[in-house]
Scaffold this active site. Structure first.
Site, PDB file in Angstrom:
ATOM      1  N   ASP A  66       0.813  -1.210   0.000  1.00 48.87           N
ATOM      2  CA  ASP A  66       0.000   0.000   0.000  1.00 48.87           C
ATOM      3  C   ASP A  66       0.848   1.262   0.000  1.00 48.87           C
ATOM      4  OD1 ASP A  66      -2.288  -1.538   0.119  1.00 48.87           O
ATOM      5  OD2 ASP A  66      -2.456  -1.425   2.295  1.00 48.87           O
ATOM      6  N   TYR A 125       6.260 -10.007   7.306  1.00 52.33           N
ATOM      7  CA  TYR A 125       6.157  -8.561   7.468  1.00 52.33           C
ATOM      8  C   TYR A 125       6.674  -8.175   8.847  1.00 52.33           C
ATOM      9  CZ  TYR A 125       3.179  -7.860   3.352  1.00 52.33           C
ATOM     10  OH  TYR A 125       2.690  -7.786   2.063  1.00 52.33           O
TER      11      TYR A 125
END
Length: 260
Positions: free
Chosen positions: A59, A118
């Site tokens: 994003d 992540y």
């Protein structure tokens, strides 16, 4: 592969980038993206109309140390030299860490044993540190790391993570497997590291936002289990800021000879 006398290769890139100045990975009309820059610079280098395929569509504002992408080309540049050639053209906030040749049918998103890791970075201190602002979310209130770790344990395993994804997520199956979550604190720096077989839209940031609320003791650790069971986005905490999120690694569990 030889097509009409032309040898076509699929080149695989390992890519790191600072996402601060980009509207995410995927090309879009309202701002510059990482994919757009890569398409432009690879096309300029090879003289072809290149459209890369990325493993993870991060994003806006999200960073990466280990995103992966492929593209097809008939360039004479050796695959292992492609990283060097491209880095001469890239802006300073995008780096090709490594390049190699892979099979023409190899797709970075559709592999059987893919695992993604992540990291969510938090700077936890009474006042912000200007040197941390691009890569860490600032939290001024004390966080109870022990409680955060207890809450995180409920997320390990196969679960329906619909409570932990953006309501605009356009997938029919919201079941994912989280293999491991660790939370490490060094001084004022906290890192939430999470590995799984796939992640929903905003999933890691919502998990981080929820665990921050556990750390502030707004939620007890057991609240995380209740949020999973409620299966609705409004049950979980806020979506943590994008700047704290880093795509750290994508593991394809392949033989060393074919790995980046």
């Amino acid at each position: 592969m030889i097509l009409e006398g032309v040898y076509v290769r699929r080149i695989r890139l390992l890519i790191a980038y600072d996402g601060t100045n980009y509207c995410g990975w995927q090309t879009q009309p309202n701002g510059i993206t990482v994919e757009e820059v890569l398409n432009r610079e690879i096309s300029g280098l090879t003289g072809e109309d290149i459209h890369i395929i990325g493993a993870s569509r991060t994003d806006s504002g999200v960073h990466a140390l280990g995103n992966v992408a492929v593209f097809d080309t008939d360039t004479s540049i050796p695959p292992e030299r492609m990283a060097y050639a491209l880095n001469q053209r890239m802006p300073k906030d995008i780096v090709i860490v490594k390049s190699d040749e892979t099979a023409l049918g190899w797709h970075p998103r559709y592999q059987e044993h893919i695992k993604k890791t992540y990291e969510y970075h938090i700077y936890n201190a009474p006042v912000p540190n200007p040197l941390k602002r691009r890569y860490s979310a600032f939290v001024s209130f004390p966080l109870d790391i022990g409680k955060m770790r207890e809450g995180a344990e409920y997320l390990v395993g196969e679960h329906d993570f619909v409570s932990f994804c953006n309501v605009r997520t356009n997938v029919s199956d919201t079941v994912r497997t989280v293999e491991n979550i660790s939370i490490v604190k060094e001084g004022a720096d906290i890192v939430i590291r999470i590995t799984g077989n796939g992640f929903l839209y905003n999933m890691v940031r919502i998990i981080a936002g929820t665990l921050i609320r556990v750390g502030r003791r707004f939620y007890g650790p057991e609240k995380v289990k209740e949020i999973l069971e409620e299966r609705k986005r409004t049950a979980a905490g806020v979506t943590a800021p994008a700047n704290g999120l880093v795509l750290a690694e994508i593991d394809y569990n392949m033989p060393e000879s074919t790995c980046l």
